[in-house]
Design an enzyme around this catalytic site. Structure first.
Site, PDB file in Angstrom:
ATOM      1  CG  ASP A  10      -3.656   5.742   2.652  1.00  0.00           C
ATOM      2  OD1 ASP A  10      -3.774   4.729   1.804  1.00  0.00           O
ATOM      3  OD2 ASP A  10      -3.302   6.862   2.562  1.00  0.00           O
ATOM      4  CB  SER A  11       0.547   4.605   1.403  1.00  0.00           C
ATOM      5  OG  SER A  11      -0.489   5.321   0.385  1.00  0.00           O
ATOM      6  CE1 TYR A  42       3.720   2.750   2.152  1.00  0.00           C
ATOM      7  CE2 TYR A  42       1.896   1.001   2.271  1.00  0.00           C
ATOM      8  CZ  TYR A  42       2.921   1.791   2.914  1.00  0.00           C
ATOM      9  OH  TYR A  42       3.356   1.791   4.283  1.00  0.00           O
ATOM     10  N   GLY A  43       2.100   2.717  -4.371  1.00  0.00           N
ATOM     11  CA  GLY A  43       1.608   2.230  -5.691  1.00  0.00           C
ATOM     12  C   GLY A  43       2.590   2.091  -6.833  1.00  0.00           C
ATOM     13  CB  CYS A  73      -3.520   1.839   1.455  1.00  0.00           C
ATOM     14  SG  CYS A  73      -2.225   1.847   0.138  1.00  0.00           S
ATOM     15  CG  ASN A  74      -7.985   1.078  -3.204  1.00  0.00           C
ATOM     16  OD1 ASN A  74      -8.839   0.420  -3.557  1.00  0.00           O
ATOM     17  ND2 ASN A  74      -8.079   2.371  -2.564  1.00  0.00           N
ATOM     18  CB  THR A  75      -1.474   0.156  -3.127  1.00  0.00           C
ATOM     19  OG1 THR A  75      -1.644   0.895  -4.177  1.00  0.00           O
ATOM     20  CG2 THR A  75       0.191  -0.730  -3.557  1.00  0.00           C
ATOM     21  CD  GLU A 152      -0.660  13.074  -1.960  1.00  0.00           C
ATOM     22  OE1 GLU A 152       0.472  13.778  -1.716  1.00  0.00           O
ATOM     23  OE2 GLU A 152      -0.762  11.931  -1.548  1.00  0.00           O
ATOM     24  CB  CYS A 184      -6.637   5.010  -6.076  1.00  0.00           C
ATOM     25  SG  CYS A 184      -5.345   5.687  -5.373  1.00  0.00           S
ATOM     26  CB  THR A 185      -6.802   6.455  -0.791  1.00  0.00           C
ATOM     27  OG1 THR A 185      -5.432   6.712  -1.561  1.00  0.00           O
ATOM     28  CG2 THR A 185      -6.820   5.312   0.196  1.00  0.00           C
ATOM     29  CG  HIS A 186      -4.806  10.103  -3.470  1.00  0.00           C
ATOM     30  ND1 HIS A 186      -4.505   8.932  -2.970  1.00  0.00           N
ATOM     31  CD2 HIS A 186      -4.185  11.196  -3.080  1.00  0.00           C
ATOM     32  CE1 HIS A 186      -3.341   9.483  -2.327  1.00  0.00           C
ATOM     33  NE2 HIS A 186      -3.154  10.613  -2.433  1.00  0.00           N
TER      34      HIS A 186
HETATM   35  N1  DGL Z   1      -3.248   5.033  -1.019  1.00  0.00           N
HETATM   36  C1  DGL Z   1      -2.890   4.326  -2.323  1.00  0.00           C
HETATM   37  C2  DGL Z   1      -3.755   3.559  -2.808  1.00  0.00           C
HETATM   38  O1  DGL Z   1      -4.981   3.729  -2.668  1.00  0.00           O
HETATM   39  C3  DGL Z   1      -2.462   5.614  -3.195  1.00  0.00           C
HETATM   40  C4  DGL Z   1      -1.235   6.201  -3.135  1.00  0.00           C
HETATM   41  C5  DGL Z   1      -0.256   5.509  -3.019  1.00  0.00           C
HETATM   42  O2  DGL Z   1       0.378   5.234  -4.245  1.00  0.00           O
HETATM   43  O3  DGL Z   1       0.482   5.162  -2.012  1.00  0.00           O
HETATM   44  O4  DGL Z   1      -3.631   2.625  -3.576  1.00  0.00           O
END
Ligand code: DGL
Length: 270
Positions: A10-11, A42-43, A73-75, A152, A184-186
């Site tokens: 993950d990012s 990363y997003g 990480c979805n991104t 967060e 998205c992970t969050h």
């Molecule tokens: N982990 C990123 C995602 O799932 C979210 C946080 C980021 O932007 O890095 O897209």
């Protein structure tokens, strides 16, 4: 039987939502988590930059001898999955396809909403994956960048979170979606508020849950699953590219517990 760990990429800290699902569904597997906290988020970055970071992460996993990599990480899953697959040298699974397939299977009205970071939404990866499952479905995509800092900060169920969700979701709800992908992970941390705002008529698809079922399938079909061994005691390790302390504090919010083994990762390009 293959005792090597499963890599989770993950990012930053958000991928712990995926870690949590994997730990619950594969209780005997050891997991090796990498959060690129030096370069999160990363997003907001270009696809080229996310690809470059992801390739470096793939090399990290290669040097740590993992048996597969789950891209939490979805991104990174949206824009760098093919590069990760090429560089990792082991099976790689992203969150987009499992989430997309689940959404396509669950919708009744044929109208699916997808929310994620700007980079994820811009890539149209979810839309393509949903259309691969069923080209007749309508996909409405909406970036929700403010959800990441809210999660967060632990502001997951207050007035600010609620108003933010109302503003982001309004166009999707007005368009009549009956299924919403939390891309998205969050976002699983904001599930309650998102669910309240979306209402009972909207089914929430959690990509973190969807991917863990697929991981079991990959480990079983490639015969590297350890989960059937009752005596296998998992050993989880967490690596970050910056500041272990803030990660540790945030991890308590995401996982509800402290981490035993957390260290600074050396990854190329740092
Ligand atoms: N982990 C990123 C995602 O799932 C979210 C946080 C980021 O932007 O890095 O897209």
């Amino acid at each position: 039987m293959d005792r090597r760990p499963v890599g989770v990429f993950d990012s930053g800290v958000g991928g712990l939502t995926v870690f949590k699902e994997l730990e619950a569904s594969l209780p005997h597997e050891s997991l090796l988590y990498l959060g690129d906290t030096a370069r999160v988020p990363y997003g907001i970055r270009s696809p080229e930059t996310v690809v470059r970071y992801s390739i470096e992460a793939a090399h990290f996993f290669r040097s740590h001898d993992v048996k597969m990599v789950v891209v939490a990480c979805n991104t990174a899953s949206s824009v760098a999955l093919a590069d990760l697959e090429r560089e990792a040298g082991v099976p790689v699974l992203g969150v987009i396809e499992p989430g997309a397939r689940q959404a396509a299977a669950r919708t009744r009205t044929g109208k699916i909403g997808v929310i994620g970071t700007r980079a994820t939404i811009r890539s149209s990866a979810y839309t393509r994956a949903i259309h691969a499952a069923n080209p007749d479905l309508d996909v409405l995509a909406q970036p929700c960048p403010l959800f990441v800092p809210l999660a967060e900060e632990g502001w997951t169920d207050n007035r600010v979170a609620r108003e933010t969700a109302e503003t982001y979701l309004r166009p999707l709800l007005e368009a009549g979606i009956d299924t919403l992908v939390l891309g998205c992970t969050h976002y699983p941390l904001l599930k309650k508020v998102i669910g309240d705002v979306a209402g009972d008529g909207v089914d929430l698809v959690d990509s973190a849950e969807a991917v863990s079922a697929e991981v079991r399938k990959v480990l079983t079909t490639t015969k590297i699953l350890l989960a059937s061994r009752d005596d296998a005691v998992p050993r989880h390790r967490f690596y970050v590219t910056d500041g272990p302390e803030p990660f540790h504090d945030a991890a308590k919010r995401f996982l509800g517990r402290s981490l035993d083994h957390l260290e600074l990762a050396e990854i190329a390009g740092e």
